[in-house]
Write a protein that holds these residues in place. Structure first.
Motif, PDB file in Angstrom:
ATOM      1  N   ARG A  16       0.836  -1.200   0.000  1.00 30.84           N
ATOM      2  CA  ARG A  16       0.000   0.000   0.000  1.00 30.84           C
ATOM      3  C   ARG A  16       0.870   1.249   0.000  1.00 30.84           C
ATOM      4  O   ARG A  16       1.967   1.251   0.550  1.00 30.84           O
ATOM      5  CB  ARG A  16      -0.869   0.043   1.267  1.00 30.84           C
ATOM      6  N   PHE A  17       0.327   2.306  -0.566  1.00 32.56           N
ATOM      7  CA  PHE A  17       0.950   3.621  -0.445  1.00 32.56           C
ATOM      8  C   PHE A  17       0.242   4.389   0.656  1.00 32.56           C
ATOM      9  O   PHE A  17      -0.975   4.485   0.668  1.00 32.56           O
ATOM     10  CB  PHE A  17       0.844   4.386  -1.761  1.00 32.56           C
ATOM     11  N   LEU A  18       1.037   4.915   1.569  1.00 31.94           N
ATOM     12  CA  LEU A  18       0.455   5.704   2.662  1.00 31.94           C
ATOM     13  C   LEU A  18       0.825   7.165   2.492  1.00 31.94           C
ATOM     14  O   LEU A  18       0.619   7.970   3.400  1.00 31.94           O
ATOM     15  CB  LEU A  18       0.987   5.178   4.005  1.00 31.94           C
ATOM     16  N   GLY A  19       1.395   7.495   1.357  1.00 35.74           N
ATOM     17  CA  GLY A  19       1.851   8.852   1.085  1.00 35.74           C
ATOM     18  C   GLY A  19       2.850   8.770  -0.066  1.00 35.74           C
ATOM     19  O   GLY A  19       3.197   7.676  -0.507  1.00 35.74           O
ATOM     20  N   ARG A  20       3.324   9.886  -0.523  1.00 29.48           N
ATOM     21  CA  ARG A  20       4.285   9.875  -1.639  1.00 29.48           C
ATOM     22  C   ARG A  20       5.633   9.309  -1.199  1.00 29.48           C
ATOM     23  O   ARG A  20       6.403   8.803  -1.998  1.00 29.48           O
ATOM     24  CB  ARG A  20       4.497  11.302  -2.177  1.00 29.48           C
ATOM     25  N   ASN A  21       5.917   9.445   0.084  1.00 31.44           N
ATOM     26  CA  ASN A  21       7.194   8.961   0.620  1.00 31.44           C
ATOM     27  C   ASN A  21       7.001   7.846   1.640  1.00 31.44           C
ATOM     28  O   ASN A  21       7.866   7.611   2.460  1.00 31.44           O
ATOM     29  CB  ASN A  21       7.940  10.111   1.342  1.00 31.44           C
ATOM     30  N   GLU A  71       3.845   0.728   2.635  1.00 29.63           N
ATOM     31  CA  GLU A  71       3.789  -0.465   3.488  1.00 29.63           C
ATOM     32  C   GLU A  71       4.299  -1.628   2.647  1.00 29.63           C
ATOM     33  O   GLU A  71       3.795  -1.872   1.551  1.00 29.63           O
ATOM     34  CB  GLU A  71       2.341  -0.726   3.919  1.00 29.63           C
ATOM     35  N   LEU A 121       8.500   8.226  -4.184  1.00 26.63           N
ATOM     36  CA  LEU A 121       8.607   7.081  -5.088  1.00 26.63           C
ATOM     37  C   LEU A 121       8.225   7.505  -6.502  1.00 26.63           C
ATOM     38  O   LEU A 121       7.333   8.335  -6.687  1.00 26.63           O
ATOM     39  CB  LEU A 121       7.718   5.935  -4.611  1.00 26.63           C
ATOM     40  N   ASP A 144       6.504   7.752 -10.058  1.00 32.15           N
ATOM     41  CA  ASP A 144       5.073   7.622 -10.339  1.00 32.15           C
ATOM     42  C   ASP A 144       4.671   6.251 -10.867  1.00 32.15           C
ATOM     43  O   ASP A 144       3.529   5.835 -10.714  1.00 32.15           O
ATOM     44  CB  ASP A 144       4.649   8.687 -11.366  1.00 32.15           C
ATOM     45  N   VAL A 181       5.657   3.362  -9.938  1.00 33.77           N
ATOM     46  CA  VAL A 181       5.664   2.282  -8.940  1.00 33.77           C
ATOM     47  C   VAL A 181       4.245   2.069  -8.432  1.00 33.77           C
ATOM     48  O   VAL A 181       3.554   3.030  -8.098  1.00 33.77           O
ATOM     49  CB  VAL A 181       6.615   2.623  -7.775  1.00 33.77           C
ATOM     50  N   LYS A 182       3.847   0.813  -8.386  1.00 35.43           N
ATOM     51  CA  LYS A 182       2.468   0.488  -8.007  1.00 35.43           C
ATOM     52  C   LYS A 182       2.447  -0.630  -6.965  1.00 35.43           C
ATOM     53  O   LYS A 182       3.419  -1.372  -6.840  1.00 35.43           O
ATOM     54  CB  LYS A 182       1.693   0.011  -9.239  1.00 35.43           C
ATOM     55  N   MET A 222       2.168   6.295  -8.543  1.00 32.79           N
ATOM     56  CA  MET A 222       1.497   6.189  -7.247  1.00 32.79           C
ATOM     57  C   MET A 222       0.098   6.752  -7.379  1.00 32.79           C
ATOM     58  O   MET A 222      -0.149   7.917  -7.121  1.00 32.79           O
ATOM     59  CB  MET A 222       2.297   7.010  -6.232  1.00 32.79           C
ATOM     60  N   MET A 277      -3.386   8.526   2.044  1.00 36.39           N
ATOM     61  CA  MET A 277      -2.822   9.504   2.949  1.00 36.39           C
ATOM     62  C   MET A 277      -3.899  10.427   3.529  1.00 36.39           C
ATOM     63  O   MET A 277      -3.912  10.710   4.722  1.00 36.39           O
ATOM     64  CB  MET A 277      -1.796  10.312   2.175  1.00 36.39           C
TER      65      MET A 277
END
Lengths: 610, 610
Positions: A354-359, A362, A417, A419, A421-422, B1, B6
């Motif tokens: 999961r992405f929890l933000g641009r930086n 998880e 990360l 763009d 990247v998924k 992303m 977020m």
């Protein structure tokens, strides 16, 4: 208090002290004699003696522990205990005979001794140490972790098997269970019985004459819940199983269900040397190293105990290297009849969940046998890889990590990360799995599956070895959907080896093979493995499979090799003649191998090998 | 992303902060609302919300966490993880939903919410904490740890059983396996499949109408290796088992093989209050407390989920207290249909294995489910007890300890051990297991085995409870050869209880029973239990077993009790009439109970109980 063991203990400690002081005064290398710590080749428990000796090593900084020759026995009762996560094996709270943790410069010299371990314990753990050497010893387990039975008959509905005394078993409510053959005296009502059980999870037939997996034998899975069985004569059992790939006279191996007790575990350590070490049985891999550097194996043998009746040595890979750096060298080793590959050198991928933000991402260690092998720390340079194509997506630096548990970690990165990247893509430690590898003059034969799986990003040389394995001799894997093993070679030379009648089993489609987990639609563009040179080798071949089966490679040279056709196994009915299957690759130079006439009488691997 | 979560997260945290600041400014008790941490009664995973809330509790020292009413779901994926040793349950690396460690003063108020846990996880751990309260909630597991099937037919060779959708199973190579019914997508070759399996180890029949163990049903052990089974119709299975103690129409319960996931674990904590907590299922005991003090259970219920079809609640004891001090109070509780006793309050014995000197002993936690429950520290006053007789041998003080592993510890003592102490004798912590106990107005019924096992050395009062259990209602145990549970009461009053048709099963030989593990030759001299008063109770009895069966007791008074003969169960053929079996005891005063006429129509426990 009638019986006191105080006197013996005091005498032992005094003797140790005298030896120690003597060595110091002489200015010699400080060698401690294990006899001074009570170790006796008389069937008594050596485990407490090793604890006492290691305590003295830590106190005195002695550089050497020496065993007098003989057989030493070890029980788990009074062993060190630690919860250990071991990649590609099974984690757990282990009893450990030699807990070589936080050491700097220690040599254990067995003087040719044999160690026999009893029950559920791990022989060696080398952890957070530098400069540990283990040499001149062999080790075995009194009750092996696998079980083996001779096949008496095979029908469409059943397999009849005979077990020797070495493999105690019971049939309980009609289900086959393997035990250590000892009666337990503990409580056996609503809690554990205290009995040691040896669970099995799969079956595989071996050929006892050739001492290798039976010709084209297939793994039989799905028996982890038990096998319906019936006693038909003393020590003879009828298994209610159909379609088991075995013939009368084969040895049917009941593979250990877990890998909880590997032989030598090396973790977070540097400069480790194993020399003249013979491993006769393990409940997991023979040697497994992780997050370590500079590992040297010389004359290491993974083989069943000589003179015994067992067909299997280690219950999993002979050796395995995960996220290792520096150098890995294996010279003059023998890896045979273990239940999995001779080696596998790779990194680890964690999946971006999961992405929890641009930086902030998880990540998850998806494979259950990688859980807990944390490799992302603050400051780790992360290589980003597309999950389906295995193509690179750049790098980011980990700024901080929050570990949720052995599977999940939240990573904050220095840079946002990219763009593209998924979720489903993955990260690896870009600095790990970079070891320079030398595998030289080794004999690899008779084991389940493949020879060597190579995935280090460092320079690799595979030279002068003999392979006689049922699958591919050399395999280039790596994927992010099943095994999550980071691979992708950069520079490898495979030179002067003998590939002797490989592919006599079902684990491969050629002698040297790419098996990277690249989705079909990406094979055209992905170039996961690079710069492979195969030269001056002898291929002894009985069948119709290609020598090479390769895709998505950039840089392959095949030159100056020789090909000998043998009649050592049935040739089968494949489409004969196609030596190379190469697709979706660049910079490929392939020379036809020179045909060599068979030697008179044919060569046998057993003769050639040892 | 593309997908970012977020925004939601940030909003949640902001809301939490506002609520928190608001509460602080108002000077009110700081209550955090779980909704502010993302907890939603919508089937989403509440586990990460609890982690976030507990982090905020630690930061802000908030005193209260409140759930809005509703159903909350929890998965183990992102749960806290810790290796926990839990007495009389199974140790392991657990995923824990509420990891309440190192807290001081926290109340969790469920507002009547229901928590549903999915898979292998532990609901609550209260560790090294003081003043934790859990109230107004119930919890369950989506897939229970036991499995249950309706008995369709019993023959001398087989039992036919039907499983509802609630108990997914498979027959693999002819062997019955229980699963969570989900397909796994992970690798399934040489490693674990990733599938969740629910192993079983024993069978026991329950009566679905009476909602209790079937009349005189016996445990069927030894099926841990699997049961040979055949599908005979959709969801109907024929088990190849003979002599299973079950009848057509019974519910056959496949007991969980391990106790890895108890419901509420309290360890090394003080002042813990559970109030209005209903426990519908656990993979182990309902509430287990160890090395703790001042534990208050009010209106705690261990019971199958109301309105459901399951017959079993917890898979082991409803509650259990090991080496606890201060006070233990259970009031207005309901403990029913769990797979073991309603409570057991005892200490631990470690066995003296070897003498290493006059002041040095090696001790062992022998019982596998006590391993790791270390109770001897420097400064622990050790009570010495003779193993065979359970007679006291004096006291020594532990000066220092060296823990070898979870089983073995070497103890140096301040004083030399008395000469009559021998290997096989045992030590207990003389200061532990001293809790003052009150068990009042509880209903205990329908569960396997006994009612309450009492072994605290503190003053105990058992008052106003109703017992309807298949074994002894009250049992005084303690031994040093099997369970290693320290017991031996000093002062107990059993007053105003109703013993309603107990002993309808096989786990006892009377209603109130001594079962201390004293070897026969020592029963004459040993006086392990002391000062038992039994008064003003009503015994409703259908059979011929005695009311009391007691040996090696010093001080027993039985007075002012009433006896009512019922016909609620078949009376059997025992020798009728002997109400008291008392041997080898001193200071015994027994009054015959007053005979009471049966109420018209007879009393049913179900009517009486709730």
């Amino acid at each position: 208090m009638k019986l006191m063991e105080m006197t013996t203990l005091a005498a032992t400690l005094l003797l140790a002290l005298i030896l120690h002081v003597g060595a110091s005064l002489a200015g010699a290398v400080e060698a401690l004699n294990m006899a001074a710590f009570g170790a006796k080749a008389d069937g008594s428990d050596t485990t407490p003696c090793v604890r006492a000796a290691l305590a003295e090593v830590r106190r005195s900084r002695a550089a050497k522990l020496v065993f007098p020759p003989g057989r030493y026995d070890f029980w788990p009762d009074r062993a060190e205990e630690e919860y250990v996560f071991i990649s590609n094996n099974d984690e757990g709270l282990k009893r450990i005979a030699f807990a070589l943790t936080q050491l700097k410069g220690l040599e254990i010299d067995g003087s040719g001794a044999t160690f026999v371990f009893h029950g559920l314990m791990m022989p060696f753990l080398i952890e957070n140490s530098h400069g540990v050497t283990i040499k001149n010893l062999s080790f075995d387990f009194s009750r092996p972790f696998q079980s083996e039975g001779r096949v008496l008959a095979v029908t469409p509905e059943s397999v009849d098997v005979e077990f020797s005394e070495e493999f105690p078993y019971a049939i309980r409510n009609g289900v086959l269970v393997f035990t250590d053959g000892k009666k337990t005296s503990g409580p056996a009502t609503t809690v554990k019985s205290g009995e040691v059980i040896y669970p099995y999870g799969n079956l595989l037939a071996f050929d006892p004459k050739k001492r290798e997996t039976a010709f084209m034998a297939k793994d039989f899975y799905g028996v982890g819940g038990g096998i319906v069985a019936k006693q038909i004569a003393p020590r003879q059992v009828r298994l209610a199983l159909s379609k088991v790939s075995a013939n009368t006279g084969d040895i049917l191996v009941f593979g250990a269900k877990t890998r909880e007790y590997p032989g030598i575990v090396i973790t977070d350590s540097t400069d480790v040397r194993l020399s003249g070490v013979a491993i006769y049985n393990t409940g997991g891999m023979g040697v497994i190293a992780q997050r370590s550097a500079d590992l040297f194996l010389n004359k290491v043998q993974v083989t069943p105990r000589p003179g015994g009746e067992r067909i299997v040595s280690a219950t999993a890979d002979a050796t395995h290297f995960v996220n290792c750096r520096g150098k890995i060298e294996m010279e003059d080793c023998l890896f045979e009849q273990q239940k999995d590959d001779a080696t596998n050198i790779h990194g680890l991928y964690a999946q971006i969940v999961r992405f929890l933000g641009r930086n902030r991402i998880e990540i998850r260690l998806v494979h259950p046998q990688q859980a807990g092998i944390d490799f992302v720390k603050a400051g780790t340079r992360l290589e980003l890889t597309q999950g389906a194509s295995m193509q690179p997506l750049g790098y980011v630096m980990a700024k901080s990590v929050e570990r949720l548990n052995k599977e999940y970690t939240i990573v904050e990165t220095e840079q946002p990360l990219p763009d593209d990247v998924k979720p489903g893509d993955c990260v690896a430690d870009a600095q790990a799995n970079t070891a320079e590898v030398l595998i030289k003059n080794c004999v690899i034969r008779g084991n389940r599956a493949r020879g060597i799986l190579l995935g280090s990003r460092g320079k690799m040389v595979v030279e002068g070895n003999t392979f006689h394995v049922p699958g591919a001799a050399i395999l280039f894997e790596g994927d992010a959907r099943c095994w999550f093993e980071q691979a992708g070679v950069r520079d490898i030379v495979i030179r002067g080896n003998t590939f002797d009648n490989c592919n006599f089993g079902v684990w491969g489609n050629s002698c040297i093979q790419v098996g990277a987990g690249i989705a079909d639609e990406f094979k055209k563009t992905s170039r996961y493995n690079k710069n492979i040179t195969i030269e001056d080798n002898l291929f002894r071949v009985f069948g119709s499979l290609p020598l090479l089966s390769i895709y998505s490679v950039d840089g392959l040279t095949f030159r100056n090799n020789r090909l000998e056709h043998t009649q050592d196994y049935p040739a089968g009915e494949g489409k004969a003649g196609k030596l190379f299957e190469i697709s979706n690759s660049d910079n490929v130079k392939v020379e036809e191998p020179a045909l060599v006439a068979p030697k008179s009488g044919g060569a046998s691997v057993r003769k050639a090998g040892s």
